[in-house]
Design an enzyme around this catalytic site. Structure first.
Site, PDB file in Angstrom:
ATOM      1  N   GLU A   7       0.863  -1.171   0.000  1.00  0.00           N
ATOM      2  CA  GLU A   7       0.000   0.000   0.000  1.00  0.00           C
ATOM      3  C   GLU A   7       0.904   1.226   0.000  1.00  0.00           C
ATOM      4  O   GLU A   7       1.800   1.344   0.844  1.00  0.00           O
ATOM      5  CB  GLU A   7      -0.899  -0.023   1.229  1.00  0.00           C
ATOM      6  CG  GLU A   7      -1.795  -1.251   1.257  1.00  0.00           C
ATOM      7  CD  GLU A   7      -2.533  -1.446   2.564  1.00  0.00           C
ATOM      8  OE1 GLU A   7      -3.717  -1.830   2.514  1.00  0.00           O
ATOM      9  OE2 GLU A   7      -1.936  -1.214   3.635  1.00  0.00           O
ATOM     10  N   ASP A   9     -15.984  -3.386   0.383  1.00  0.00           N
ATOM     11  CA  ASP A   9     -15.538  -3.114   1.750  1.00  0.00           C
ATOM     12  C   ASP A   9     -16.770  -3.055   2.636  1.00  0.00           C
ATOM     13  O   ASP A   9     -17.671  -2.234   2.412  1.00  0.00           O
ATOM     14  CB  ASP A   9     -14.782  -1.783   1.814  1.00  0.00           C
ATOM     15  CG  ASP A   9     -13.568  -1.769   0.897  1.00  0.00           C
ATOM     16  OD1 ASP A   9     -12.877  -2.801   0.826  1.00  0.00           O
ATOM     17  OD2 ASP A   9     -13.329  -0.743   0.241  1.00  0.00           O
TER      18      ASP A   9
END
Length: 247
Positions: free
Chosen positions: A8, A128
């Site tokens: 990330e 999500d």
């Protein structure tokens, strides 16, 4: 089961964001390009990159991501800020193996369906989930969709995969998160990739026991060294991976 070692990116650094808090990143002092090559040398088939700056509208990581794509030696599944046709098709042309869409799917499902049909095996849907609802905009906005309804809205859309993230995993029992991923995997014929669940080799064994999950994203556990990538890849591929007890 395919493992996707993950990095990330935030302002050129590899980071982890506990609970998605971009203002409180944990920074890993590694070279992202070298780390990508390390993933490949360990035997990974794919890797996953999330660009947190792009989610906020910044292009600061563009050249770095291009270096990763060109130098990793394995295909890159790229997510972060893909909210337009132009940006998605630009990065496909630049060599990204897959593009991950999330917020765009909630805002413009017709465009996402069109793109998935036009670019078979290259568009991935990310879901999500927080308290039974799909979240968007870096987990900051709650949509009206349940994950089940969201999946059903994209029935027969030819996604390469669906990534499922249980945002509450850090504060829930692991069995609840596994149950969420398993329920979604049973609801769709598209391969499902679990995200945010793997911290140890035992977690890989649990996912394999589910049977329906095709892959798992592994990030923070690799950087804090609670998992060795070679060992994790062997466990994911083996039909005789050690069995972890469900708690």
């Amino acid at each position: 089961m395919i493992l996707y070692p993950t990095m990330e990116l935030l302002n050129g650094h590899c980071v982890s964001l506990p609970r998605g808090r971009v203002e409180e990143p944990s920074i890993w002092h590694v070279d992202p390009v070298a780390k990508a090559q390390e993933f490949a040398h360990a035997g990974a088939e794919w890797m996953h990159v999330t660009d947190f700056d792009a989610m906020q509208g910044s292009n600061v990581n563009r050249e770095l991501i291009l270096e990763i794509i060109r130098g990793a030696g394995i295909p890159v599944q790229l997510g972060g800020g893909f909210r337009s046709r132009d940006r998605i098709e630009e990065w496909i042309d630049l060599g990204a193996g897959r593009i991950v869409v999330s917020t765009l799917a909630a805002q413009n499902p017709y465009l996402v369906k069109e793109l998935a049909t036009r670019h078979p095996d290259q568009i991935v849907l990310s879901i999500d989930v927080w308290k039974g609802h799909v979240m968007t905009h870096m987990w900051k906005m709650q949509s009206s969709h349940t994950p089940e309804a969201f999946i059903d809205a994209f029935r027969d859309t030819p996604f390469a995969a669906i990534i499922v993230t249980d945002i509450g995993f850090d504060i829930r029992e692991s069995d609840a998160s596994l149950g969420l991923v398993s329920a979604i995997a049973e609801r769709t014929r598209t391969p499902v990739i679990a995200s945010g669940i793997v911290r140890t080799i035992d977690d890989i064994a649990r996912l394999k026991l589910l049977g329906e999950v095709s892959g798992a994203i592994v990030g923070r556990a690799l950087f804090n060294r609670t998992i060795d990538l070679r060992e994790a890849l062997a466990a994911a591929r083996s039909d005789t991976a050690h069995v972890a007890a469900f708690l």
